[in-house]
Scaffold this motif. Structure first.
Motif, PDB file in Angstrom:
ATOM      1  N   PRO A  28       0.796  -1.234   0.000  1.00 56.95           N
ATOM      2  CA  PRO A  28       0.000   0.000   0.000  1.00 56.95           C
ATOM      3  C   PRO A  28       0.827   1.281   0.000  1.00 56.95           C
ATOM      4  O   PRO A  28       0.438   2.271  -0.623  1.00 56.95           O
ATOM      5  CB  PRO A  28      -0.839  -0.131   1.278  1.00 56.95           C
ATOM      6  N   TYR A  29       1.964   1.268   0.699  1.00 49.37           N
ATOM      7  CA  TYR A  29       2.787   2.475   0.747  1.00 49.37           C
ATOM      8  C   TYR A  29       3.388   2.788  -0.618  1.00 49.37           C
ATOM      9  O   TYR A  29       3.454   3.960  -1.039  1.00 49.37           O
ATOM     10  CB  TYR A  29       3.899   2.294   1.783  1.00 49.37           C
ATOM     11  N   TRP A  30       3.848   1.747  -1.329  1.00 52.87           N
ATOM     12  CA  TRP A  30       4.602   1.949  -2.558  1.00 52.87           C
ATOM     13  C   TRP A  30       3.756   1.907  -3.831  1.00 52.87           C
ATOM     14  O   TRP A  30       4.159   2.470  -4.857  1.00 52.87           O
ATOM     15  CB  TRP A  30       5.725   0.924  -2.675  1.00 52.87           C
ATOM     16  N   ALA A  31       2.609   1.272  -3.794  1.00 52.94           N
ATOM     17  CA  ALA A  31       1.815   1.086  -5.017  1.00 52.94           C
ATOM     18  C   ALA A  31       1.498   2.402  -5.730  1.00 52.94           C
ATOM     19  O   ALA A  31       1.624   2.479  -6.966  1.00 52.94           O
ATOM     20  CB  ALA A  31       0.535   0.316  -4.701  1.00 52.94           C
ATOM     21  N   PRO A  32       1.111   3.481  -5.017  1.00 57.22           N
ATOM     22  CA  PRO A  32       0.833   4.736  -5.736  1.00 57.22           C
ATOM     23  C   PRO A  32       2.053   5.315  -6.435  1.00 57.22           C
ATOM     24  O   PRO A  32       1.929   5.962  -7.473  1.00 57.22           O
ATOM     25  CB  PRO A  32       0.335   5.671  -4.629  1.00 57.22           C
ATOM     26  N   VAL A  33       3.233   5.103  -5.861  1.00 54.67           N
ATOM     27  CA  VAL A  33       4.457   5.610  -6.486  1.00 54.67           C
ATOM     28  C   VAL A  33       4.674   4.947  -7.840  1.00 54.67           C
ATOM     29  O   VAL A  33       4.868   5.614  -8.870  1.00 54.67           O
ATOM     30  CB  VAL A  33       5.675   5.371  -5.571  1.00 54.67           C
TER      31      VAL A  33
END
Length: 279
Positions: A28-33
């Motif tokens: 979840p932390y990295w997926a938008p990046v």
């Protein structure tokens, strides 16, 4: 003749490379990046550049306090991923384009830029993370890469105006190269961030957004922005953004924005990314 068809700018955050290499892109932390780079991956698959001139800064991998070139161009056949303390990134070796690189070096030096010519060096996350973001996890990079390292670590870094002028000189050099090549220029680093001191973790979203806007709407203001503005508004490491101006100068006076992405946070900074087309 060779031609510059696009300019791309992006952050080169080391933690982004680590997330990619360790299979954390769906977290979840990295997926938008990583989702923010889906557009440019499709763009690159369609554009199929032959050569990328990749402007970045070394992080004490190839250079240290004993040797600090302001502008250094890699003219070698290949450049291996650097060991930055935890082993080299598991990414392909970077294949250079010595003929074009030497031509650019000669042209820029005769154009009164004192370029340092490097034939052998390892390249760190400043160069390999942008390649991973634009091309993904591949067995071989799909194009040749000419590394152009800029000193933004030790004072004094070059001014934005000098970086812009170097971009213009690179554009003249590419236009005078007589092989039919699709060339892109990438500027990397930034956006606002500070790694140490009382302001560690600084992120200035309004300033970052204005910088992205001004890449097309007011580029002359960026060209003449003094170092102190980067330090005050974008933090001590925000000066990396002058490297975007080498790319911007290579686009010519006017450029069209094709795509942008901005996200907070990624590690201790913001992610900034823009794709331009020469007008």
């Amino acid at each position: 003749m060779a031609r510059i068809t696009a300019g791309i700018a992006s952050s080169h955050i080391p933690a982004v490379g680590a997330a990619l290499d360790n299979g954390k892109t769906a977290e979840p932390y990295w997926a938008p990046v990583f989702a923010g780079y889906d557009w440019v991956k499709r763009f690159e698959a369609e554009e199929k550049p032959d050569v990328v001139i990749l402007v970045y800064n070394d992080h004490a991998s190839a250079f240290d306090a004993n040797l600090i070139p302001t502008f250094a161009i890699g003219c070698g056949e290949e450049f291996r991923p650097a060991d930055e303390g935890w082993g080299p990134r598991p990414v392909p070796v970077v294949e250079g384009h010595p003929d074009l690189a030497w031509h650019i070096a000669q042209s820029c030096i005769l154009d009164e830029f004192d370029m340092t010519i490097i034939n052998q060096m390892d390249v760190d996350h400043g160069l390999t993370v942008p390649l991973s973001l634009m091309f993904g996890q591949v067995a071989a990079w799909p194009c040749r890469v000419i590394p152009l390292a800029v000193n933004v670590v030790t004072y004094p870094p070059p001014s934005g105006n000098r970086c812009w002028a170097l971009g213009e000189a690179i554009a003249r050099a590419v236009a005078s190269y007589d092989e039919d090549l699709n060339v892109q220029v990438w500027g990397t680093g930034g956006m606002s961030h500070q790694l140490q001191g009382p302001r560690a973790g600084l992120i200035n979203t309004p300033w970052d957004t204005r910088f992205l806007d001004w890449m097309t709407a007011n580029p002359q203001a960026l060209r003449h922005m003094p170092h102190i503005d980067y330090l005050r508004e974008a933090g001590s490491e925000g000066i990396e953004l002058v490297m975007w101006l080498i790319m911007r100068g290579a686009m010519g006076e006017a450029a069209a924005e094709l795509h942008r992405f901005y996200h907070v946070p990624a590690s201790n900074t913001a992610v900034g990314h823009i794709v331009l087309r020469p007008a």
